[in-house]
Design an enzyme around this catalytic site. Sequence first.
Site, mmCIF file in Angstrom:
data_model
loop_
_atom_site.group_PDB
_atom_site.id
_atom_site.type_symbol
_atom_site.label_atom_id
_atom_site.label_comp_id
_atom_site.label_asym_id
_atom_site.label_seq_id
_atom_site.Cartn_x
_atom_site.Cartn_y
_atom_site.Cartn_z
ATOM 1 N N SER A 178 0.793 -1.228 0.000
ATOM 2 C CA SER A 178 0.000 0.000 0.000
ATOM 3 C C SER A 178 0.826 1.279 0.000
ATOM 4 O O SER A 178 0.334 2.330 -0.397
ATOM 5 C CB SER A 178 -0.943 -0.001 1.201
ATOM 6 N N HIS A 206 -5.320 -4.332 -1.783
ATOM 7 C CA HIS A 206 -5.155 -3.361 -2.874
ATOM 8 C C HIS A 206 -5.133 -4.030 -4.245
ATOM 9 O O HIS A 206 -4.970 -3.354 -5.261
ATOM 10 C CB HIS A 206 -3.883 -2.537 -2.668
ATOM 11 N N LYS A 237 -12.327 -1.436 -0.635
ATOM 12 C CA LYS A 237 -11.537 -0.543 -1.491
ATOM 13 C C LYS A 237 -12.170 -0.517 -2.886
ATOM 14 O O LYS A 237 -13.190 0.122 -3.063
ATOM 15 C CB LYS A 237 -10.076 -0.957 -1.447
HETATM 16 C C1 LIG Z 1 -6.753 -1.643 3.699
HETATM 17 C C2 LIG Z 1 -6.081 -2.907 3.980
HETATM 18 C C3 LIG Z 1 -6.647 -3.831 4.865
HETATM 19 C C4 LIG Z 1 -7.889 -3.536 5.617
HETATM 20 O O1 LIG Z 1 -9.006 -3.668 4.810
HETATM 21 P P1 LIG Z 1 -10.402 -3.015 5.278
HETATM 22 O O2 LIG Z 1 -11.420 -3.749 4.527
HETATM 23 O O3 LIG Z 1 -10.315 -1.560 4.981
HETATM 24 O O4 LIG Z 1 -10.489 -3.265 6.767
HETATM 25 C C5 LIG Z 1 -6.006 -5.042 5.044
HETATM 26 N N1 LIG Z 1 -4.849 -5.319 4.408
HETATM 27 C C6 LIG Z 1 -4.267 -4.459 3.566
HETATM 28 C C7 LIG Z 1 -3.012 -4.843 2.863
HETATM 29 C C8 LIG Z 1 -4.857 -3.216 3.329
HETATM 30 O O5 LIG Z 1 -4.285 -2.354 2.492
#
Ligand SMILES: *Cc1c(COP(=O)(O)O)cnc(C)c1O
Length: 389
Positions: A178, A206, A237
Amino acid sequence: MYSSFEQELTKIKEEGRYRPLTVWDSAPGTWMTLNGRKILQMSSNNYLGLTGHPEMKEAARQALERYGAGSGSVRTITGTLDIHDQLEEELAKFKGTPATLVFQSGFTANLGILGSILSDQDLVISDELNHASIIDGIRLTKAKRSIYAHKDLNQLEAILQTSGSYRRKVVVTDGVFSMDGDIAPLPGIVGLAEKYGAIVYVDDAHASGVLGRNGKGSTDHFSLHGRVHIQVGTLSKAVGAVGGYMAGEQVLKDYLIHKARPFLFSTSQPPSVAAACLAAIRILQRSEDLIERLWANATYFRMSLKQMGFDTGSSETPIIPVIIGDPKRTMQFSDRMLQEGIFAQGIVYPTVPMDKGRVRFIVTALHTMEDLQFALDRLQKAGRDFGLI
Ligand SMILES: *Cc1c(COP(=O)(O)O)cnc(C)c1O
């Protein structure tokens, strides 16, 4: 009673890390309003613009009318409605795995899965840049842990080679990282895991809706079907609502239903959310148009920045950092972007190394060529003023 909290906050302020919340007064999208001002949004994970998709809104509305606002219980008591079951079935078809299990978020999915598959008899091997929810999931357990340098397959092999006998060895990686927007070397990881008898766990937060055919994720991107044991995805996301899931074997689903604590002890997704997610999966399955636009935009934006002379690090996805270095200058650059009408988040130490501060741009499918050009023009001017290019 509160002085110790104030002291810690003061320290955060002294380090220049104190950030009040940015409160937007419009729906998520490419242009959003902040205190009545139109701002180009370049920090959202709404990769495909699905948060506002008419079909998802309609599905959520219908589910709201039919079921009401909440599910009323955890999944294991009365909180599994047919809409939750249907979502898991279609999601499994979409992912090409025997089963999926949906959690309230990606964060709780990682906590629940890692927290229940690891014990003091197990070894977990984790990329140093893995997401906070992976780190916290591991912390919940008594497993022996080893961290390997980012994407360093030699180090990963050395750890696997010298590791003693464990009940389970689990290699955990983000699919797309990320902060840098680079992709995990999944074929190499899978090869090593097969050589040394380890479980492969990939967190595709992502990559869900972004990478692979129709956004099926990194396993599909690398054609590794059946060779990645646990795929975690997010529905929060690119999928545009909220939720997380495990995609894998039925036995894992059955196991997690009995073991994963956020699944057992926290109320399930509201039915309107499950319905919106289901609609999103159907949209993804139907057409790749949005994903194609996303990647065309990302490539154009990254290439343009590189041509101007910016350092975009190791980005190879729609996450495109502009590396600046010094934390203070990084935040100044982010502030300058906001003055220019662009929201791009500054990310500094301790989230990234001290000399690797960056302003992170996230390109979406809904950005128009004019939007991207608007951002590029202002970036070029600011980049010159800051001596970056
Ligand atoms: C954003 C993210 C999460 C969390 O996901 P949510 O559905 O927003 O709780 C978990 N792992 C990674 C790698 C992320 O970027």
